[in-house]
Design an enzyme around this catalytic site. Structure first.
Site, PDB file in Angstrom:
ATOM      1  N   ASP A 146      -3.827   6.026   7.102  1.00  0.00           N
ATOM      2  CA  ASP A 146      -3.085   7.287   7.077  1.00  0.00           C
ATOM      3  C   ASP A 146      -2.152   7.382   5.869  1.00  0.00           C
ATOM      4  OD1 ASP A 146      -0.933   5.591   7.957  1.00  0.00           O
ATOM      5  OD2 ASP A 146      -1.398   6.058  10.035  1.00  0.00           O
TER       6      ASP A 146
ATOM      7  N   THR B 230       0.806  -1.222   0.000  1.00  0.00           N
ATOM      8  CA  THR B 230       0.000   0.000   0.000  1.00  0.00           C
ATOM      9  C   THR B 230       0.843   1.277   0.000  1.00  0.00           C
ATOM     10  OG1 THR B 230      -1.872  -1.070   1.084  1.00  0.00           O
ATOM     11  CG2 THR B 230      -1.713   1.313   1.312  1.00  0.00           C
TER      12      THR B 230
END
Length: 546
Positions: free
Chosen positions: A162, A79
């Site tokens: 985040d 990611t």
């Protein structure tokens, strides 16, 4: 009185924007929307198409331009590196985000890709607030848009994760992410000293609590989900408190034992919540309505959480995409009304794909397996003690990389390159390990194709390990139930690359393209500089049509 003045300024800015276009001067869309669907395979467009509505994914496929053979061009497919690569137009070898976490020799510990101990949380909890893009070593297309407009543009990054918000927002934008402990979207002092009023008002709505008060039922009768495995199977990982991974999911009963308010991440309502925040940001910041090109970068993280737990052949993943499709249709309709049809530019991609569940593949007699890294490391430690003398020779093993104890090697007068080669050769003895490469070779040689090229594009000279491992196809490490990603095989690299809207022709191409082509394509469309580390190329089928 203030509202009247503001309204007048908005009208004037819109007039100015329109006049600029009519005069033949520089033209840009009012708004760019970057969508990263975490863990989305390209094939999902087609696997679930029969139940998609007309204005969601089908709108992109019919009216946008689809690069049907779009891939990640490096290893590892995670990611953090994915978001950084999409927005910087280059690979981890250049932008420095070599994993979600990676070992740092000088610190003797692993660091998180978006960690920043110099900042603190704003809203949420302190432990979730030490976040910024400072580990990203190159500029992003969002940074370049800010430079191109003298920072008059607004850039807003949002995601449950985040890293899915901070890295796309770049060094100059604003980012908001979800705090699982409080159920709030938060930011850090890198961006603001206090949340904007619109974000505070959004948190006051307590939407996570609302969504977690219901049951996740499939949109259609569960027996009609026929694109993968049966709902009740032994391949998926059930929630704590459930004996089987099957519908329905009574969220109020599951919440306490499954992460509290963080449970929403592993339901489709995490995507709903992300879109709720997108609407609030569009309205609160007046994105696309200020006479400048603004940028909304949003990542749907729940697709990844659900995919990890249940796998790509599950009913849960299918239901999640059918729901996301309907919500995107509503979102695009909203943009048509509020920004104007043809006045905004959208791209959609994924930060990586996903492997099939190992046990499911084995049940279908497809070669697959699970590598026991604890056993491998035990054997490797014995081997290094035998070859190099007694010592703690393995400093770390992570992301399929071995970090050797370089200080000890120097102390004993050993040649690091020779050690790397011996370890690389030893690791090839284990079933499931297909190839090994040494840092010395990756620094010295240039690989132009194949998996070794992908590995090299993810290899950072300062930060990466001493020996890098590639597993056999369909092999994962320590896999029991559920699945993961990270390899250079097509199930992890083949992802959507779709552009739609302002200046984009309808069409498709099967030409090989990479996700590092996205940012250069945006740079051509937006008439900005290329991100400073960009190595991708503009997609000619899109930019040359204007």
């Amino acid at each position: 009185m203030k509202k009247i003045v503001v309204l007048g300024l908005l009208i004037l800015s819109q007039v100015g924007f329109a006049q600029e276009e009519k005069s033949g001067s520089l033209q840009r869309p009012k708004l760019v929307v970057g969508i990263v669907v975490d863990q989305m395979r390209q094939e999902y467009f087609y696997r679930y198409q029969d139940r998609f509505v007309e204005n969601g994914f089908k709108r992109l496929l019919k009216s946008g331009f689809v690069m049907e053979n779009g891939h990640y061009n490096y290893i590892p497919t995670y990611t953090g590196p994915g978001h950084a690569s999409v927005y910087s137009g280059t690979t981890p070898a250049t932008h420095g985000i070599i994993g979600n976490n990676w070992y740092v020799r000088s610190l003797g510990r692993s660091i998180y890709c978006a960690e920043d101990s110099t900042v603190t949380g704003v809203a949420g909890t302190a432990s979730s607030g030490e976040i910024s893009p400072r580990n990203l070593l190159s500029s992003t297309i969002t940074d370049e848009l800010m430079f191109a407009t003298g920072k008059r543009s607004k850039v807003v990054g949002i995601a449950i994760k985040d890293r899915g918000a901070a890295l796309p927002a770049g060094h100059m934008g604003d980012a908001y992410w979800y705090d699982a402990k409080t159920g709030e979207f938060m930011t850090s002092t890198y961006y603001y000293g206090a949340l904007p009023d619109w974000a505070k008002a959004f948190n006051d709505r307590k939407l996570p609590q609302k969504y977690l008060s219901q049951t996740w039922e499939p949109l259609f009768p569960v027996e009609t989900y026929v694109q993968g495995a049966a709902d009740d199977n032994v391949f998926e990982s059930p929630f704590i408190g459930m004996e089987t991974p099957t519908f329905p999911y009574d969220l109020p009963a599951l919440t306490e034992d499954n992460g509290g308010l963080g449970l929403i991440s592993t339901t489709p309502f995490g995507n709903t919540l992300t879109l709720d925040l997108a609407y609030a940001a569009l309205e609160g910041e007046q994105l696309g309505k200020r006479g400048e090109t603004d940028f909304l970068a949003m990542s749907f993280s729940s697709t990844d959480y659900i995919g990890h737990r249940f796998g790509p052949s599950s009913v849960e993943v299918e239901d999640n995409y059918l729901r996301l499709d309907r919500e995107l249709a509503e979102f695009f309709d909203y943009l048509d009304r509020e920004i104007g049809e043809g006045e905004y530019l959208v791209f959609l991609t994924a930060d990586h794909g996903v492997a099939d569940v190992v046990s499911y593949m084995q049940s279908e007699r497809v070669a697959a397996g699970s590598l026991d890294t604890r056993f491998v490391l035990t054997q490797l430690k014995g081997f290094t003690n035998q070859q190099f003398g007694e010592g703690d020779w393995i400093s770390n093993y992570s992301n399929e990389q071995v970090f050797l104890n370089r200080e000890l090697a120097k102390e004993k007068g050993l040649v690091l390159a020779d050690m790397q080669k011996e370890v690389a050769d030893f690791l090839l003895r284990f079933d499931g390990i297909k190839e090994t490469y040494t840092a010395e070779d990756l620094k010295r040689l240039e690989y132009n194709h194949g998996r070794k090229h992908l590995l090299q594009m993810g290899f950072n000279h300062k930060a990466s390990g001493d020996v890098l491992v590639i597993l056999e196809p369909a092999w994962l490490t320590n896999s029991v139930r559920g699945t993961t990603h990270g390899t250079g095989y097509t199930y992890d690299t083949h992802v959507p690359i779709v552009f739609y809207g302002w200046g984009v022709p309808a069409g498709s191409s099967s030409r090989y393209a990479t996700i590092t082509d996205i940012a250069p394509t945006l740079a051509m469309l937006l008439k900005t500089r290329l991100p400073n580390g960009a190595s991708g190329q503009p997609i000619g089928e899109i930019v040359d049509s204007k």
